[in-house]
Design a protein around this motif. Structure first.
Motif, PDB file in Angstrom:
ATOM      1  N   SER A 180       1.804   9.251   0.072  1.00 36.60           N
ATOM      2  CA  SER A 180       3.267   9.285   0.029  1.00 36.60           C
ATOM      3  C   SER A 180       3.738  10.732   0.178  1.00 36.60           C
ATOM      4  O   SER A 180       2.945  11.667   0.136  1.00 36.60           O
ATOM      5  N   GLU A 181       5.038  10.919   0.302  1.00 37.45           N
ATOM      6  CA  GLU A 181       5.601  12.270   0.434  1.00 37.45           C
ATOM      7  C   GLU A 181       5.363  13.116  -0.808  1.00 37.45           C
ATOM      8  O   GLU A 181       5.388  14.333  -0.747  1.00 37.45           O
ATOM      9  N   ASP A 182       5.129  12.500  -1.945  1.00 34.98           N
ATOM     10  CA  ASP A 182       4.918  13.238  -3.185  1.00 34.98           C
ATOM     11  C   ASP A 182       3.451  13.573  -3.451  1.00 34.98           C
ATOM     12  O   ASP A 182       3.145  14.297  -4.394  1.00 34.98           O
ATOM     13  N   ASP A 183       2.554  13.038  -2.650  1.00 30.62           N
ATOM     14  CA  ASP A 183       1.123  13.290  -2.839  1.00 30.62           C
ATOM     15  C   ASP A 183       0.744  14.691  -2.372  1.00 30.62           C
ATOM     16  O   ASP A 183       1.346  15.241  -1.457  1.00 30.62           O
ATOM     17  N   THR A 184      -0.226  15.278  -3.041  1.00 33.52           N
ATOM     18  CA  THR A 184      -0.820  16.542  -2.601  1.00 33.52           C
ATOM     19  C   THR A 184      -2.306  16.316  -2.417  1.00 33.52           C
ATOM     20  O   THR A 184      -2.874  15.338  -2.902  1.00 33.52           O
ATOM     21  N   TYR A 185      -2.926  17.239  -1.724  1.00 33.45           N
ATOM     22  CA  TYR A 185      -4.362  17.118  -1.471  1.00 33.45           C
ATOM     23  C   TYR A 185      -4.970  18.509  -1.425  1.00 33.45           C
ATOM     24  O   TYR A 185      -4.268  19.501  -1.249  1.00 33.45           O
ATOM     25  N   THR A 186      -6.269  18.568  -1.577  1.00 32.34           N
ATOM     26  CA  THR A 186      -7.002  19.821  -1.461  1.00 32.34           C
ATOM     27  C   THR A 186      -8.139  19.615  -0.482  1.00 32.34           C
ATOM     28  O   THR A 186      -8.870  18.637  -0.575  1.00 32.34           O
ATOM     29  N   VAL A 187      -8.266  20.540   0.450  1.00 32.55           N
ATOM     30  CA  VAL A 187      -9.384  20.539   1.386  1.00 32.55           C
ATOM     31  C   VAL A 187     -10.120  21.843   1.150  1.00 32.55           C
ATOM     32  O   VAL A 187      -9.520  22.911   1.170  1.00 32.55           O
ATOM     33  N   GLU A 188     -11.411  21.753   0.915  1.00 32.27           N
ATOM     34  CA  GLU A 188     -12.177  22.947   0.555  1.00 32.27           C
ATOM     35  C   GLU A 188     -13.503  22.966   1.289  1.00 32.27           C
ATOM     36  O   GLU A 188     -14.174  21.948   1.419  1.00 32.27           O
ATOM     37  N   GLU A 189     -13.869  24.135   1.776  1.00 32.69           N
ATOM     38  CA  GLU A 189     -15.174  24.355   2.398  1.00 32.69           C
ATOM     39  C   GLU A 189     -16.065  24.950   1.317  1.00 32.69           C
ATOM     40  O   GLU A 189     -15.924  26.113   0.941  1.00 32.69           O
ATOM     41  N   LEU A 190     -16.972  24.143   0.778  1.00 34.34           N
ATOM     42  CA  LEU A 190     -17.779  24.585  -0.368  1.00 34.34           C
ATOM     43  C   LEU A 190     -18.802  25.660  -0.002  1.00 34.34           C
ATOM     44  O   LEU A 190     -19.153  26.483  -0.827  1.00 34.34           O
ATOM     45  N   LEU A 191     -19.289  25.654   1.219  1.00 33.26           N
ATOM     46  CA  LEU A 191     -20.309  26.623   1.630  1.00 33.26           C
ATOM     47  C   LEU A 191     -19.740  27.616   2.639  1.00 33.26           C
ATOM     48  O   LEU A 191     -20.405  28.012   3.581  1.00 33.26           O
ATOM     49  N   ALA A 192     -18.502  28.026   2.428  1.00 32.34           N
ATOM     50  CA  ALA A 192     -17.829  28.922   3.367  1.00 32.34           C
ATOM     51  C   ALA A 192     -18.493  30.291   3.419  1.00 32.34           C
ATOM     52  O   ALA A 192     -18.968  30.804   2.409  1.00 32.34           O
ATOM     53  N   ASN A 193     -18.508  30.855   4.602  1.00 29.20           N
ATOM     54  CA  ASN A 193     -18.986  32.224   4.837  1.00 29.20           C
ATOM     55  C   ASN A 193     -20.410  32.466   4.350  1.00 29.20           C
ATOM     56  O   ASN A 193     -20.725  33.542   3.869  1.00 29.20           O
ATOM     57  N   GLU A 194     -21.267  31.489   4.516  1.00 32.00           N
ATOM     58  CA  GLU A 194     -22.666  31.678   4.131  1.00 32.00           C
ATOM     59  C   GLU A 194     -23.543  31.787   5.369  1.00 32.00           C
ATOM     60  O   GLU A 194     -23.209  31.282   6.441  1.00 32.00           O
ATOM     61  N   ASN A 195     -24.673  32.463   5.220  1.00 35.61           N
ATOM     62  CA  ASN A 195     -25.684  32.597   6.271  1.00 35.61           C
ATOM     63  C   ASN A 195     -25.123  33.184   7.561  1.00 35.61           C
ATOM     64  O   ASN A 195     -25.498  32.779   8.657  1.00 35.61           O
TER      65      ASN A 195
END
Length: 84
Positions: free
Chosen positions: A18-33
């Protein structure tokens, strides 16, 4: 909280927010290797994982919002040629 693990070129679509929902998108292994993680939202660069660990959706959701994490790595290809 729900975790979804994606590999190269995989996608995930969430329906029914819905318009009131929020979400989180995360890269857990960001900037590795040696990779640099870049983040775009609806085709607009919003930063790298260095300055944005995750992206939280706006207060008002837009239809068909696309969040993309791109992991790039600069690699030198061995040519077998040694220059002095």
């Amino acid at each position: 909280m729900k975790f979804i693990w994606l590999a190269n070129n995989e996608t995930f679509t969430i329906y029914g927010l819905s318009e009131d929902d929020t979400y989180t998108v995360e890269e857990l292994l960001a900037n590795e290797n040696g990779y640099e993680t870049k983040i775009t939202v609806d085709g607009v660069a919003v930063g790298t994982a260095d300055d944005t660990e995750n992206f939280v959706g706006p207060n008002k959701m837009e239809q068909n919002t696309t969040v993309v994490f791109t992991n790039d790595k600069d690699v030198s290809t061995p040519t077998g040629v040694i220059l002095n």
